[in-house]
Every structure is written in structure tokens, then in C-alpha cells.
Scaffold this active site. Structure first.
Site, PDB file in Angstrom:
ATOM      1  N   GLU A   1       0.823  -1.211   0.000  1.00 25.85           N
ATOM      2  CA  GLU A   1       0.000   0.000   0.000  1.00 25.85           C
ATOM      3  C   GLU A   1       0.863   1.270   0.000  1.00 25.85           C
ATOM      4  O   GLU A   1       0.530   2.245  -0.675  1.00 25.85           O
ATOM      5  CB  GLU A   1      -0.942  -0.001   1.205  1.00 25.85           C
ATOM      6  CG  GLU A   1      -1.863  -1.213   1.298  1.00 25.85           C
ATOM      7  CD  GLU A   1      -2.741  -1.400   0.073  1.00 25.85           C
ATOM      8  OE1 GLU A   1      -2.961  -0.434  -0.668  1.00 25.85           O
ATOM      9  OE2 GLU A   1      -3.194  -2.533  -0.150  1.00 25.85           O
TER      10      GLU A   1
ATOM     11  N   GLU B   1      -1.825  -1.951  -9.782  1.00 27.57           N
ATOM     12  CA  GLU B   1      -1.892  -3.093  -8.876  1.00 27.57           C
ATOM     13  C   GLU B   1      -0.929  -4.216  -9.262  1.00 27.57           C
ATOM     14  O   GLU B   1      -0.290  -4.823  -8.401  1.00 27.57           O
ATOM     15  CB  GLU B   1      -3.322  -3.642  -8.818  1.00 27.57           C
ATOM     16  CG  GLU B   1      -4.360  -2.647  -8.321  1.00 27.57           C
ATOM     17  CD  GLU B   1      -4.183  -2.274  -6.860  1.00 27.57           C
ATOM     18  OE1 GLU B   1      -3.262  -2.814  -6.210  1.00 27.57           O
ATOM     19  OE2 GLU B   1      -4.953  -1.439  -6.368  1.00 27.57           O
TER      20      GLU B   1
ATOM     21  N   TYR C   1      -3.610  -8.625 -10.530  1.00 28.45           N
ATOM     22  CA  TYR C   1      -2.506  -8.627  -9.576  1.00 28.45           C
ATOM     23  C   TYR C   1      -1.484  -9.727  -9.918  1.00 28.45           C
ATOM     24  O   TYR C   1      -0.333  -9.438 -10.237  1.00 28.45           O
ATOM     25  CB  TYR C   1      -3.021  -8.864  -8.158  1.00 28.45           C
ATOM     26  CG  TYR C   1      -3.795  -7.722  -7.541  1.00 28.45           C
ATOM     27  CD1 TYR C   1      -3.289  -7.012  -6.459  1.00 28.45           C
ATOM     28  CD2 TYR C   1      -5.062  -7.371  -7.994  1.00 28.45           C
ATOM     29  CE1 TYR C   1      -3.997  -5.980  -5.851  1.00 28.45           C
ATOM     30  CE2 TYR C   1      -5.781  -6.343  -7.412  1.00 28.45           C
ATOM     31  CZ  TYR C   1      -5.248  -5.657  -6.341  1.00 28.45           C
ATOM     32  OH  TYR C   1      -5.966  -4.628  -5.766  1.00 28.45           O
TER      33      TYR C   1
END
Length: 939
Positions: free
Chosen positions: A371, A393, A461
């Protein structure tokens, strides 16, 4: 003509050169004053934005995002997406938990503008009073009031923890492709303009605040009267706040103090803030080569243990990502721990601040790195995440893998194999490879809302990270690092597109990388050379592993009333990813019958994007009855069942849909022992000698099923045609589940309609077994031997009370003596209802444990009661209580009311203890099928 042609060519090149503008991007600055009322979870604020038009276009309107309105009702794009992703919590939420934004009064350059509605209630269109020319700016202002939603998604409240995100009126982004006015979605992030923010937050003084940017001013706020709205009491230092009416403050008792926090942030794409009274705040500094970064962690007491090293993790992440791309440019970085009670909110990034929702220290570390890494990949390289989520991502997941390798290199591979909790567990990667094998994966580069929920995580991802690994093998890992650093250097604080990354990679390498980048737009494995083909043997339970093709020996235990405990093993190649050829051989020794029992299955699978064709053959051998008397030793009657089958599953072309057709053709080749007797006379006695004789039969079955496994109101329907030597049966079964709420409570409605055809005049007992039943059939009526029965041919005791879900599926039983009520060799129709008792009215909720009780009701009719000489009622019914255990694997039924014909039967034949003898139960092993356990992956 020649001169005219030259003039035309000259003008063409002039126009072309003029049209090829240099890169530009819009800029929007915000000044916002906002107050939090923690009694009704609302915000009241005033906003002034400066919209700067750097484009070559004259703008006549501006789209504004009002994302709190995504929570206003269950007809928004956000709500619809949650339903597609199997979430009903928001759909069934109370009005109190929903959110909205209102009290808007837009002024553009001090001229009131009435906004136009769009098809999405969280987007409006502001027509400018005067067209905005290139290189010009305009000021847009409005008051606003926000009812914060419960924390269903990224923003909202949980108790008095506040995640205030996507909360203010925000200008949509305009670029060379036009306006990007997008509704708020849970799956799919954002695309925002850079700008500067000055935000003043007023809230009760006992709260601690974490926010985007640097805290520049902390000051005492006004004394706020209890139950008063903050905008009507805040008096000073809020230059854009509307004027207050003094008289509205009168007669409001019980005041409390407030505090004002003012934050400033430059070159950011968004502003988020978090507040809680309980935050434990840890701070430190990070020395980089050009500046010092202030690091702060805001930790809830319940998370104190797993966040003990959070400052160290924050420092590691900042330094690691700075080496991957370029030095962290902002003056501060903040981490907020979310409440453990929040079910659906996930870790989420904003400029200079992130919220983390993990529950173990290792995952806190890795997720914090991920993050915080979004400050580079989202915050600084501000890509269009709604259209190209992989650029944020997926690339970030690749860098996170490198972080994990450095800081957590010794994680046990077996733990990784079973890790389905996070997007980076290898267990998730196994599921990705499984979907690729099934050809149900999707390309890396799609819009966020085009993915199924699983594929959004797996492809965006995981597969993107695989693609980055592949790019590294093509160009070299050191070169890949140079590409990342050049990409960051070229496009920091800009909005790069996929082609910008490709051009950068080709500039660094001096190579044409089209073949590598084309893999972003295809399905299947990124690097097929990594697919393992080595076969190994192992002992244990089936697991998740993509390194080898395993042949596994697994211990196995079974039981039925005749064979008793069966002990053995299962040798098989069942694993994920699924293999095209699968086999299972399970021999067991039966302690009761002293025989070898078991099962075997061979199948071959062929997958396309929309189909799964399975050709299989299975076999089983076990005992189905026993017999002994004073003259005969115990005999065990066995069954050999062989079933060749062809099954075609046809999926919806939109993988977000949970619907599919299933066509199955199979034959049940049965060889069962039947009991027979012959009279034997000896010198001392005459008796009947019991012996077994084989009975061969074949039943063919065609089954067509349509099912939609959506979370809200799922349903299915099937037509089954069974054909034997003496009969033909056609049955329709439909099921519909009416949800009460998000806790899986609701009513299941089942309807059955069947027609029976005699193919000869055989009235034998074997023919009688295949007739239509109003009551759920017993074991001896399971003529295809498709259900598991503990005591298949028992007629006394609790084992005789087991029934199967088929035909009319009444729960009362009349099989003890005489002709069974509701048996038909013509037609039969029934409706079955089974419903949870809503929590609000369930008196059993006072118990300290959950008692899974439901109500059931069955209504049906059949051909015989419509005959002229039939004295019974035309419709039969029964109803009572149902206890469902082990995810509805075991259902126990207690009939409490029923038709008079049943009541008369019970009085005549059952005698004492009628209630206990009339209890029935059903065992449904289908709930443990793999395709039932995973609703999102269309298996």
C-alpha cells in the site's frame, strides 16, 4: 494543378504539426473546510476548487464526482457490482447505514449553476456560465453535507472509527480521450488530476486524526452544543463557510469542545483522512538523500501486538520502493490500522496515507509495503486505474514479491501452498493456474469492471506480476530495474498509458518488445515454459501445488450399516490446477462384511472458454443389504455399479455472470444381489435356504440443467429423463432461493412435476420402486443408487427414517405397512418450502448458541386422488420444523401438521411414540462439491 497540390501538402503538414500537441494535463486545487458530527456520522463542509484548463480544448462543462451518493440506494453502479460479486450486505442494509451527499449549491465564478443529472447518481454535469478557454482557470464552490455510510467499502464509519475517503465533490479528469466521469465502484479504482489541497478538519477534541499531507495548524475549535450540526456553530477561520444563523444555537444544552486540524498537500491526486479516539500514535523519521520523511502509524489498541514493528516496516517500505523507482518525494507517510470487526473493507492507499486491514504481523508488513508502494504506482505515476488497473496493482504486486523475498525469504512452502488469504499467497496463484487451465482467465489489460471478482485479483494482480517476471527473463532483472527507474523518471506526476511503459522499455533495451507486451491482451499462461510436467508420488490429503503433477495416496474411511467401518486408501491425481486426465482408485476393506469394497473413477476433460466437456466412467462396489435367520448364516447382498457419462457445461460468455447450462447423458449399469430361497429337506428338518442371485439392469438418464448461482435470489431448474426396461420417467425440478438478508437466511422454494410411463404391464416390486413418490424416497427406492444411505434397505429403526430429495419430497413417511400414500405410476406435482426464522422474530435467539431451526411446508397432488372413486382430499400437505447442520449436509425434519390421510395412517399403524417414528432426515453430500465451495470461479 501542380501548384495547388503543393499548397495542399504544405497546409496538411501545418495542420498535422499543430494537432500534435505536446503532453498536457489538467490541474485542480482544493480548499475545503469540513466538520465531523460523530453522533449522526455526518460531515458538513464547504469547498472551493480552482480548475485549471491546460488542455488545447475549450471546455463548456465540467463533470463532478459525488461519490458518497454511490451508497444512497441499491440501484447504483456500486450496489449492482457488489451483487455480481456475491455481496448482499449493502443491498439489505438499513437506511441508517447508507450514505449520500446533499445540500449542494454550486457557484462557478460566483454565478449559481444548476447541475444536470447523469445516468449515475454519483456523477453530475456542471455547464459553465462562460466557456473555459485553454490556459484559463475557473473557481467552483459549493457547501456540502455528507451522511457517511457504514464501512462497506473504502470509506465510512465503524462504531466511531472514521475512514473519510471519496468524500467531497471532486472534478472528473479530462485528458486527450475526453472526460473520465466514472461512478464509484468497489472493484475498480480511480483516475484523478494532480493538485494542491488545503483541508481544515473540525471534530471533537478527543479524536486523533491521520490525513494526507502535512499538519500545518492545530488549534482549538469552537464549543459545540450537543446535538447541534457543526456548520451552525463553527464561527471563525473558515473563509469559505456559509454564514450561520445565530438563533439556531439557542436552547441546545450540554456543550463539548472541538479541535481544528489543517493539512496541506501538493502534487497529490486525492485527500483522505481517518479519525478515532483510541489511536496509539507512533512516529519517527526516515532520512533520504534529499530530505527527511516523517513516518507515523495510527494503531488501534486491538491491533497493538501485530503492529508492534509497524514503524520499522514503514521505513523498510519507503527505502525499498525508493530503490526500485526513485526517491520518495513527499514529506510524510502515514499508516492507519483498521478495526478487526470490519468485514469487507480492504487495505487501501491514498497519497501519503494508507489503511491496513491484515490480521498477522507478516501480512501487515507485506501489505504495508504494497500500500505504501502505491505512492509511486498511483500517487506519482497516476495511471487510469479504472481502464488499466494492472499498471498500478499488478506492477506493484511484482515489486511486493521482491519485498517479500528480501524480508520474508524463509516462509514454509507448505504454508504458501495453502495460503488463500491474500493475493500473494501461492495458493491463490494455484487457483489462477487452475482458471487458466479451465480457460476461464481473462486478459491482463481490461477495464476493472469487466473482470469476475476472482479474476480481478488473479489476473490484474498475480498474472501481471508473472508478466513482469517474464519481462525480466527476456531483458534481464538488472535491465528491468533500469526500465522501472526510467519509467518513473519520465512520467512522475503525470498520467502514463500502457504504450508509455512499452516505449520506455524499448528505449532502455534498444529492442522491439511487442511480443512481450502483446501478452497483456491475451489469455493463458504468460510463460508456458514454467508449467511443470514432472510427476511425483506423495502421501497425504489433496493440496494446492503447481510445481509438480502429483499421484497421491490418501487414507480413507467409510461406513454403512452392512459393511460397517470400511478402511482403505485412495490413490489419485486430483489436485489444483486440474488435470485433463484424472483418476481415482479407492479400495477399502469392510469390517462388517469382510469383503473388499471401494470405488474408482476415470475422466478426461476438455476445456474451452465457454465449455467444459467431461467424459468419464465410474464404478462402485459395496453392500446394500444383509440377511440371516436361525437356519442361514448372514448373507451380504452387494452392488456393482458402473456409470459411463458424458457431461457438457456451457458457461455464460460474460464471466461475471454465475449462470451455466449443464447437459449430461449417462447409463447406470447395475449388478445387484437379490435374495432368494429354495426349500431344503434334511433327515431331521425342512427349511428355506437363503442364497444370492444376480440381477442385471440398465437405466439410462438424460439430464438438462440451467443454474444461476448468483448470491441474490439464486435459482436452478432441471429436466431429468430416466429410462429402464419397464418404465420411462420425466421429471422437472425447479429451485429458487428468496434471501431475507445478507446472513444467508431466506426461503427455498422447490417445485417438482413428474410424469411416469409404463413400458409394459409389469407390476412387480422392482417396478414399484421406480414410481413417483410424494414422500422423499427411501434407500430401496433410489433405483440408480446415486445417493448415500446409511442403511439403504432398513425398515425399522432410525436408519430407516432417511429419505432423499427427489420427487415430491414430503417429510412424512407411510412406508411402514401397506401401500405407500402418494405413490403414483402416472403423474405427481409438489411444492416444497423451507425457510429460516428471521432473527428479529426468532425466540430461540435468547439461547447462548445458534440453533439452526427452519420451518418447512409441503403441498402436493397426484393422479390417483383425482379419480372418481377416491375419497381422500385432492391436495396433501405436511409441515413442521427442520434442523440443518454442517452447511445443510444433514437435515432433520419434525413433521407437526399434515393431511388427515396421514394422521389416520399414523393412528392405525404406528401406535405409540408416533412423533419420534415420524421424524425423517436427509444427507446431502453435494454441498461439499468443489463447484459449490467456490461460487466465483465458474467450475
Amino acid at each position: 494543378m501542380r501548384l495547388t497540390g503543393m499548397v495542399f501538402i504544405f497546409l496538411f503538414f501545418c495542420v498535422s504539426s499543430f494537432s500534435q500537441q505536446t503532453y498536457w494535463q489538467q490541474h485542480v486545487n482544493y480548499i475545503i473546510d469540513v466538520s465531523l458530527n460523530d453522533e449522526d456520522n455526518t460531515l458538513t463542509g464547504f469547498e472551493k476548487m480552482e480548475y485549471i484548463n491546460n488542455s488545447p480544448d475549450t471546455l463548456r462543462y465540467v463533470f463532478i464526482h459525488l461519490w458518497p451518493n454511490a451508497y444512497k440506494n441499491d440501484r447504483t453502479a456500486f450496489s449492482e457490482q457488489l451483487l455480481k460479486n456475491d455481496r448482499t450486505d449493502f443491498y439489505f442494509s438499513s437506511e441508517e447505514k447508507r450514505g449520500y451527499i446533499n445540500r449542494l449549491d454550486f457557484k462557478v465564478a460566483d454565478v449559481t449553476v444548476i447541475p444536470e443529472e447523469t445516468k449515475d447518481i454519483d456523477i453530475i454535469k456542471l455547464t459553465l456560465p462562460t466557456a473555459l478557454a485553454p490556459k484559463q482557470s475557473v473557481f467552483i464552490s459549493t457547501p456540502f453535507h455528507v451522511k457517511l455510510p457504514y464501512l462497506f467499502s473504502r470509506g465510512g464509519y465503524s462504531d466511531q472509527f472514521y475512514a473519510v475517503t471519496q468524500w467531497y465533490p471532486k472534478a472528473a479528469l479530462y485528458d486527450k480521450d475526453g472526460w473520465h466521469a466514472m461512478p464509484y465502484l468497489d472493484q475498480g479504482e480511480f483516475y484523478n488530476d494532480f493538485g494542491s489541497y488545503k483541508v481544515s478538519i473540525t471534530l471533537p477534541e478527543n479524536y486523533k486524526v491521520a490525513a494526507t499531507g502535512m499538519l500545518t495548524v492545530t488549534e482549538a475549535g469552537p464549543t459545540l452544543k450537543k446535538n447541534a450540526t457543526p456548520d451552525k456553530t463553527t464561527k471563525t477561520k473558515k473563509p469559505f463557510f456559509p454564514k450561520k444563523e445565530k438563533e439556531e444555537d439557542e436552547n441546545i444544552p450540554s456543550s463539548f469542545k472541538q479541535k481544528i486540524y489543517t493539512y496541506s498537500a501538493d502534487s497529490v491526486t486525492d485527500f483522505a483522512w481517518f479519525a478515532d479516539k483510541r489511536f496509539i500514535v507512533k512516529t519517527d523519521t526516515i532520512q533520504l538523500s534529499t530530505h527527511i520523511v516523517k513516518a507515523s502509524c495510527y494503531i488501534l489498541p486491538e491491533n497493538a501486538e501485530i503492529y508492534a514493528n509497524s514503524i520499522k516496516f514503514t521505513k523498510n517500505a519507503i527505502r525499498f520502493y525508493s530503490k526500485q523507482f526513485g526517491e520518495y518525494p513527499y514529506p510524510t507517510v502515514n499508516v492507519v490500522s483498521a478495526p478487526q470487526s470490519v468485514k469487507y473493507a480492504t487495505s487501501m492507499e491514498y497519497p501519503m496515507i494508507t489503511m491496513i486491514t491484515e490480521s498477522s504481523e507478516m501480512e501487515v508488513d507485506a501489505t504495508m509495503a504494497h500500500e505504501i508502494g502505491h505512492n509511486w504506482l498511483m500517487g506519482i505515476l497516476s495511471t487510469n486505474e479504472r481502464d488499466h488497473a494492472w499498471m498500478d496493482e499488478g506492477i506493484n504486486t511484482y515489486v511486493e514479491r521482491r519485498y517479500r523475498e528480501k524480508y520474508h525469504p524463509a516462509v514454509d512452502e507448505k504454508v504458501k501452498d495453502l495460503d488463500l488469504s491474500g493475493l500473494n499467497g501461492s495458493g491463490v496463484h494455484v487457483l489462477l493456474n487452475t482458471t487458466m487451465g479451465l480457460k476461464k482467465d481473462q486478459p491482463i489489460d481490461l477495464t476493472s469492471d469487466a473482470y469476475s471478482e476472482f479474476n480481478y485479483g488473479a489476473d490484474v494482480y498475480e498474472k501481471t506480476a508473472d508478466w513482469m517476471e517474464y519481462l525480466g527473463t527476456v531483458v534481464g532483472k538488472d535491465t528491468l530495474l533500469k526500465i522501472a527507474q526510467r519509467y518513473y523518471s519520465n512520467f512522475a506526476f503525470k498520467h502514463p498509458q500502457p504504450d508509455d511503459l512499452k516505449k520506455t522499455a524499448e528505449e532502455v533495451t534498444g529492442r522491439n518488445l511487442s511480443s512481450v507486451f502483446n501478452k497483456l491482451y491475451t489469455t493463458g499462461a504468460v510463460d508456458s515454459s514454467k508449467i511443470k510436467t514432472t510427476t511425483k508420488f506423495r502421501f497425504g490429503i489433496p493440496g494446492f501445488n503447481e510445481k509438480y503433477k502429483y499421484i497421491t495416496l490418501t487414507p480413507l474411511v467409510g461406513y454403512n450399516n452392512y459393511d460397517k467401518v470400511m478402511i482403505g486408501g485412495m490413490i489419485h491425481n486430483c489436485q489444483l490446477p486440474l488435470q485433463k486426465f484424472q483418476f481415482l482408485i479407492a479400495p477399502m476393506y469392510a469390517t462388517g462384511s469382510s469383503t473388499v469394497t471401494g470405488a474408482a473413477r476415470l475422466s478426461y476433460n476438455h476445456f474451452t472458454k465457454r465449455t467444459w466437456l467431461e467424459t468419464s466412467v465410474s464404478g462402485m462396489h459395496y453392500s446394500i443389504n444383509d440377511y440371516e435367520d436361525e437356519y442361514n448364516p448372514k448373507l451380504f447382498l452387494g452392488l456393482i455399479r458402473i456409470v459411463p457419462s458424458v457431461k457438457l457445461s456451457l458457461y455464460n460468455k460474460d464471466l461475471r455472470e454465475k449462470s451455466k447450462w449443464i447437459f449430461q447423458l449417462r447409463s447406470f449399469i447395475l449388478n445387484q444381489d437379490e435374495l432368494n430361497f429354495k426349500n431344503v429337506t434334511t433327515a431331521t428338518d425342512t427349511f428355506d435356504l437363503a442364497f444370492k442371485e444376480p440381477n442385471h439392469s440398465v437405466i439410462n438418464q438424460l439430464k438438462v440443467t440451467y443454474e444461476n448461482n448468483r448470491k441474490l435470489y439464486p435459482y436452478n431448474a432441471n429436466v431429468t429423463i430416466d429410462q429402464g426396461k419397464d418404465f420411462l420417467r420425466i421429471g422437472f425440478t425447479g429451485k429458487y432461493f428468496f434471501n431475507y438478508n445478507e446472513t444467508k437466511q431466506g426461503v427455498t422454494a422447490r417445485i417438482f412435476a413428474g410424469k411416469y410411463f409404463k413400458l409394459n404391464n409389469d407390476n412387480s416390486f422392482s417396478s414399484y420402486k421406480t414410481n413417483l413418490n410424494m414422500t422423499g424416497p427411501k434407500g430401496d427406492e433410489d433405483y440408480t443408487f446415486s445417493n448415500y444411505f446409511i442403511g439403504r434397505n432398513e425398515f425399522e429403526g432410525w436408519q430407516s427414517q432417511q429419505i432423499m430429495e427427489r420427487d415430491g419430497f414430503f417429510k412424512v413417511r407411510t412406508d411402514l405397512l401397506g401401500e405407500k400414500i402418494g405413490k403414483s405410476d402416472d403423474w405427481l406435482v409438489a411444492i416444497n418450502l423451507s425457510g429460516d426464522i428471521p432473527d428479529k422474530i426468532n425466540p430461540l435467539n435468547i439461547l447462548p448458541f445458534k440453533l439452526p431451526i427452519k420451518l418447512f411446508l409441503d403441498i402436493g397432488t397426484y393422479s390417483e386422488v383425482w379419480k372418481d372413486d377416491e375419497a381422500a382430499g385432492k391436495f396433501l400437505y405436511d409441515g413442521g420444523l427442520q434442523v440443518s447442520l454442517f452447511r445443510n449436509c444433514l437435515n432433520i425434519y419434525f413433521p407437526l401438521l399434515y393431511s388427515k390421510v396421514y394422521s389416520d395412517y399414523f393412528k392405525s399403524y404406528i401406535g405409540d411414540n408416533r412423533f419420534a417414528k415420524n421424524i425423517s432426515f436427509n444427507i446431502n453430500l453435494d454441498v461439499f462439491q468443489l463447484n459449490k465451495l467456490s461460487r466465483d470461479i465458474p467450475w
